[in-house]
Design an enzyme around this catalytic site. Structure first.
Site: not given
Length: 828
Positions: A444, A523
């Site tokens: 991220e 995720e």
């Protein structure tokens, strides 16, 4: 010739720690032979610790005294305070040690994401001796993890610094050590977490992983100097390819024999190979061997068979080094159809996990790593994502032994020389673990998809592939926002929260346009709940385990990661995978609660509640949902909430049976209330008028009774029961047992809302190293000998000494019957 010559011993005992600033201590320009004080021991110190000042400073003071005062023996130059006065402000500690954990929580929002524990500066100091007979060997001090920025001195010499809290590193201390009667060695370490964390969650600080003292001959296998691959595996044989880097730190050329023996899982030598070679002085050389193993036993999730390569370097008929490498024989292939392990399609049933735990912070003893992996396997998980940093080596060892696949993830997307060296260290250290199936080089990143990001991704991927061509490389991208650009630089495009609408809008067109490109879910889900809580309560920082409105990301429902309010039902995310097997499976956020990121409440909450286990490893109700989804052929039925609701007699209560069975019958006090067919998902709900007593669910498949769950109304707290995860542990000074304390009524039923204060006493051949309860807003220290129960439970972590015998664990609470158990410690 079989005598062990390489020595690698834990260096964890007899350290001292202080949070006080003792500097400034120069990093260079030291005259090491004259420096006394914190970084060295003066010649006549006689073992006294924590000297104040240096010998040279004392000498200067003497030189400037009046002549009549300075006429004394030179030994007075080294006069120091007594040992006791010198220890003031220092605490004796055993490593691993979290230097942040034992501070008080402070409502300071600059530390909110780190769990409201203050950042710190501290020092560790250790004195030790080295035998005279070790002079001539190569000696290293190895650190597996020190948080965060750290500096190192040995015997007055500055060794160096380290910037990452996650990488393993070492110092060659051969020539700055004192040997035999030359005196004690003094190692000083400064740690500083105040300059900012690497992540955005609780990272702790200090020497929080193991430290090792390694002694070698000057002719030896280089650090992480073997690379074992199994490029060809057939039914009756496997080809084992071994690359070995040999280091010669003698000035002269040396001839040697490299002998590699393959040892089977049952301890037998099953293949050998010998190569004659030579090494020029002060050089390294690589030797490649290919060895055939007959009838190989494969490493698998359900049968994790481990082999060992014993590498011996023999010169002048003497074994100069004996280096062991644990490995597994297995094939890993990741395709557009997902993961294949040993040719078998293996959906990824994964958990993302941070490294901290109740009682110890980030400083986990080896046994706690194994405890966490055992718990995840109980939930049906077969894969572990190291979120978001390189793990402790002992965690990978546990995954190898227990059969858990690992996505080994790095911390930062940076292609600087410093970070590239850390990345190389990560790959070299971990590439022989059969559990590791893929590398992830970032998570991220805000700059994802930019030109800078693309260049750094490509550089880092190339570095990894140059060191380990046997595994693929991915990077976790939030909502797949950069997937179209990442597809050209990564082996596998990683997508966080692919089940969300925003991620699907980003990714599905790319999937369709690139049918041969590999993708993986990195995720998923982020479903928050508070163990034992069945009503949302913002004032108590609680999120209900049934029909919650509060989510991980918001007190009021909003559209965020993973679906509504960040709480996409796990079964919906799994359904998305089943419809899109190209994504490989999923990695749930998270396996365990963790300190920091205390969404959505912040103070007084100090931890995230996204785990399927709480911070103590105690299961929440969703644990049974994952069992129902992921464990084939295991009938699951689990009732919630508890059945103790004083004052609610006659009210309707929603009762849920989590199950993978076809039908559920619900009984109240022996009377059948209703029989329902499970229509979709894994939940069967009933509306039940509350009457105290016994609620039972019976599950049926094809009309046959197959499983049941029973819950009973509890009375007032009357006693404690202690439930260790293991009654027998190793007497090695390291091993642990997690002892659960449950508050029970007079009939032995756990009181589900009990908050009684429990005091622990540990005696005999062990000690108490921490406590916990999983309460997201509890501010008591994990290092005290007491804990308030939270919804019926708390834990004590008990560690063995090095003596074989008995550990007695006792638990007391005012007004309750005490509990007492015994653990056995054994020497292997």
């Amino acid at each position: 010739m079989n005598k062990k010559v390489r020595s690698r011993e834990k260096f964890n005992d007899n350290w001292y720690f202080t949070r006080n600033e003792i500097g400034p201590i120069p990093k260079n320009h030291q005259k090491s032979a004259l420096i006394g004080g914190y970084t060295n021991s003066a010649k006549d110190e006689n073992g006294k610790l924590f000297l104040k000042g240096s010998a040279i400073e004392h000498l200067l003071k003497v030189m400037h005294r009046p002549k009549e005062e300075s006429e004394h023996n030179y030994k007075d130059w080294f006069a120091m305070p007594s040992p006791e006065s010198g220890k003031e402000g220092w605490e004796k500690v055993k490593l691993p040690h979290d230097a942040v954990l034992d501070q008080e929580y402070v409502m300071d929002f600059k530390n909110a994401m780190y769990g409201f524990l203050p950042q710190t500066i501290g020092y560790y100091r250790k004195t030790f001796t080295i035998p005279k007979e070790d002079e001539g060997k190569k000696i290293f001090i190895e650190f597996d993890g020190v948080g965060r920025i750290s500096d190192y001195w040995l015997n007055g010499c500055y060794l160096g610094e380290n910037f990452s809290g996650y990488n393993s590193f070492q110092f060659d201390v051969t020539d700055v050590l004192k040997y035999g009667d030359e005196g004690e060695n003094v190692l000083l370490v400064k740690i500083d977490t105040t300059s900012g964390n690497e992540g955005w969650w609780y990272e702790g600080g200090g020497i929080y992983r193991n430290v090792w003292l390694t002694k070698l001959d000057k002719l030896h296998v280089d650090r992480w100097g073997t690379f074992v691959q199994t490029p060809v595996i057939e039914k009756d044989k496997a080809l084992v390819k071994i690359e070995t880097v040999v280091s010669n730190e003698n000035f002269e050329e040396v001839k040697y024999i490299l002998k590699t023996s393959i040892i089977s899982p049952d301890g037998k030598i099953v293949a050998e190979d010998t190569v004659e070679s030579f090494n020029e002085g002060m050089q390294k050389n690589k030797i490649i061997q290919e060895i055939t193993v007959s009838s190989p036993k494969l490493w698998d999730i359900d049968s994790p068979k481990l082999y060992k390569a014993l590498t011996q370097i023999i010169s002048e008929n003497q074994v100069k080094d004996d280096y062991e490498t644990v490995f597994g024989i297995r094939t890993i292939e990741y395709t557009t159809e997902g993961l294949f392990l040993n040719g078998k399609h293996t959906p990824i049933k994964g958990m993302s996990v941070h490294q901290d735990f109740a009682g110890v912070g980030v400083a986990l003893p080896d046994g706690l790593h194994e405890y966490k992996i055992r718990k995840l396997k109980e939930a049906g998980a077969n894969a572990y994502r190291c979120a978001h940093n390189p793990p402790a080596p002992e965690l990978l060892d546990a995954c190898d032994r227990l059969g858990m696949l690992v996505m080994n993830e790095g911390r930062l997307l940076e292609a600087t020389e410093l970070r590239i060296n850390e990345l190389k260290t990560q790959v070299l250290r971990d590439r022989n673990h059969p559990s590791v199936f893929m590398w992830s080089i970032s998570n991220e990143e805000f700059i994802g998809g930019s030109s800078l990001s693309i260049r750094m991704h490509k550089r880092m991927r190339d570095i990894v592939k140059s060191l380990d061509p046997s595994r693929l490389v991915t990077s976790a991208d939030i909502f797949g926002s950069s997937s179209d650009k990442h597809k050209d630089v990564l082996d596998v495009v990683g997508v966080n929260y692919i089940e969300s609408e925003i991620a699907q809008s980003n990714v599905l067109p790319v999937l369709k346009a690139n049918p041969e490109k590999l993708f993986i879910s990195t995720e998923n889900v982020m479903k928050a709940s508070t163990r034992g809580c069945y009503e949302d309560n913002a004032s108590k920082c609680s999120i209900s385990n049934i029909n919650a409105k509060i989510t991980q990301m918001s007190i009021t429902p909003v559209e965020t990661a993973g679906g509504a309010g960040g709480s996409c039902p796990p079964e919906k995310a799994w359904e998305f995978y089943l419809e899109h097997p190209r994504m490989g499976g999923m990695f749930v956020w998270t396996g365990f609660d963790y300190r920091g990121e205390p969404f959505p409440f912040f103070w007084p909450a100090v931890m995230s509640q996204s785990g399927i286990f709480d911070l103590c490893g105690l299961p929440k109700d969703n644990f049974y949902l994952y069992q129902a989804m992921w464990i084939e052929h295991k009938p699951v039925v689990h009732l919630l909430p508890h059945w103790t609701h004083p004052g609610k007699e006659g009210e309707k209560i929603t009762v849920r049976a989590i199950t993978n069975c076809q039908e559920i019958e619900l009984f109240l006090n022996g009377k059948l209330l209703e029989r329902k067919v499970r229509v979709e998902g894994y939940n069967v709900d009933f509306d039940v008028e509350y009457v105290p007593g016994e609620l039972a669910a019976k599950a049926y498949n094809n009309g046959n009774f197959i499983a049941e769950d029973v819950i009973k109304t509890a009375g007032s707290p009357a006693g404690i029961v202690l439930l260790p995860d293991r009654f027998v542990i190793d007497a090695d000074g390291e091993d642990i047992s997690v002892v659960k304390a449950a508050i029970i009524d007079e009939h032995g039923i756990v009181v589900p809302d009990a908050q009684n204060k429990v005091e622990f006493k540990v005696s005999g051949n062990g000690s108490l190293i921490g406590t916990g309860n999983g309460n997201p807003m509890d501010h008591d220290s994990d290092k005290r000998n007491f804990r308030n129960a939270f919804n019926g439970y708390c834990i004590a972590i008990v560690q063995a000494s090095e003596k074989e015998g008995i550990i007695t664990v006792e638990a007391f609470s005012e007004g309750l019957k005490a509990a007492k158990i015994q653990l056995n410690t054994t020497i292997k």
